[in-house]
Design a protein around this motif. Structure first.
Motif, PDB file in Angstrom:
ATOM      1  N   UNK A   6       7.955   1.906   7.196  1.00 22.21           N
ATOM      2  CA  UNK A   6       6.646   2.134   6.588  1.00 22.21           C
ATOM      3  C   UNK A   6       6.354   3.626   6.462  1.00 22.21           C
ATOM      4  N   UNK A   7       6.678   4.380   7.498  1.00 26.01           N
ATOM      5  CA  UNK A   7       6.438   5.829   7.455  1.00 26.01           C
ATOM      6  C   UNK A   7       7.320   6.495   6.418  1.00 26.01           C
ATOM      7  N   UNK A   8       8.558   6.029   6.293  1.00 29.30           N
ATOM      8  CA  UNK A   8       9.465   6.596   5.297  1.00 29.30           C
ATOM      9  C   UNK A   8       8.951   6.310   3.890  1.00 29.30           C
ATOM     10  N   UNK A   9       8.470   5.104   3.671  1.00 31.95           N
ATOM     11  CA  UNK A   9       7.912   4.752   2.366  1.00 31.95           C
ATOM     12  C   UNK A   9       6.659   5.541   2.063  1.00 31.95           C
ATOM     13  N   UNK A  10       5.827   5.733   3.070  1.00 35.12           N
ATOM     14  CA  UNK A  10       4.613   6.526   2.883  1.00 35.12           C
ATOM     15  C   UNK A  10       4.953   7.980   2.562  1.00 35.12           C
ATOM     16  N   UNK A  11       5.972   8.515   3.212  1.00 36.60           N
ATOM     17  CA  UNK A  11       6.386   9.899   2.939  1.00 36.60           C
ATOM     18  C   UNK A  11       6.910  10.032   1.511  1.00 36.60           C
ATOM     19  N   UNK A  12       7.687   9.042   1.054  1.00 35.27           N
ATOM     20  CA  UNK A  12       8.187   9.088  -0.330  1.00 35.27           C
ATOM     21  C   UNK A  12       7.038   9.013  -1.322  1.00 35.27           C
ATOM     22  N   UNK A  13       6.061   8.165  -1.043  1.00 37.31           N
ATOM     23  CA  UNK A  13       4.902   8.054  -1.920  1.00 37.31           C
ATOM     24  C   UNK A  13       4.112   9.354  -1.941  1.00 37.31           C
ATOM     25  N   UNK A  15       5.260  12.383  -1.344  1.00 36.94           N
ATOM     26  CA  UNK A  15       6.039  13.384  -2.080  1.00 36.94           C
ATOM     27  C   UNK A  15       5.931  13.165  -3.582  1.00 36.94           C
ATOM     28  N   UNK A  16       5.964  11.904  -4.014  1.00 37.22           N
ATOM     29  CA  UNK A  16       5.839  11.604  -5.435  1.00 37.22           C
ATOM     30  C   UNK A  16       4.473  12.025  -5.962  1.00 37.22           C
ATOM     31  N   UNK A  17       3.430  11.708  -5.224  1.00 37.27           N
ATOM     32  CA  UNK A  17       2.076  12.075  -5.656  1.00 37.27           C
ATOM     33  C   UNK A  17       1.901  13.596  -5.675  1.00 37.27           C
ATOM     34  N   UNK A  18       2.521  14.284  -4.743  1.00 36.54           N
ATOM     35  CA  UNK A  18       2.461  15.746  -4.734  1.00 36.54           C
ATOM     36  C   UNK A  18       3.128  16.303  -5.982  1.00 36.54           C
ATOM     37  N   UNK A  19       4.274  15.762  -6.348  1.00 33.78           N
ATOM     38  CA  UNK A  19       4.966  16.208  -7.553  1.00 33.78           C
ATOM     39  C   UNK A  19       4.158  15.943  -8.806  1.00 33.78           C
ATOM     40  N   UNK A  20       3.543  14.773  -8.883  1.00 33.48           N
ATOM     41  CA  UNK A  20       2.718  14.438 -10.043  1.00 33.48           C
ATOM     42  C   UNK A  20       1.516  15.373 -10.123  1.00 33.48           C
ATOM     43  N   UNK A  21       0.916  15.681  -8.988  1.00 34.99           N
ATOM     44  CA  UNK A  21      -0.258  16.558  -9.007  1.00 34.99           C
ATOM     45  C   UNK A  21       0.115  17.976  -9.426  1.00 34.99           C
ATOM     46  N   UNK A  22       1.281  18.468  -9.010  1.00 36.33           N
ATOM     47  CA  UNK A  22       1.725  19.797  -9.442  1.00 36.33           C
ATOM     48  C   UNK A  22       1.979  19.799 -10.945  1.00 36.33           C
TER      49      UNK A  22
END
Length: 41
Positions: A6-13, A15-22
Motif C-alpha cells: 500500500x505504501x509503495x502504491x501510494x508513493x507511486x501515485x 510521484x505521478x501527481x507531482x510530475x503532473x503538477x510540474x
C-alpha cells in the motif's frame, strides 16, 4: 506485507501527481507569460 504494498502504491501515485503538477505549472507559465517571453526573445 500488505501495508508495504500500500505504501509503495501510494508513493507511486504521489510521484505521478507531482510530475503532473510540474507539467501543469510549466504549461500555465507558458500560457500566461507568452507575451513577456516573446518580447524577451
Amino acid at each position: 506485507m500488505q501495508q508495504e504494498d500500500d505504501l509503495r502504491g501510494l508513493a507511486k501515485t504521489a510521484d505521478f501527481m507531482r510530475g503532473v503538477s510540474v507539467l501543469f505549472l510549466a504549461v500555465h507559465l507558458y500560457w500566461f507569460c507568452y507575451g513577456t517571453l516573446a518580447e524577451a526573445g
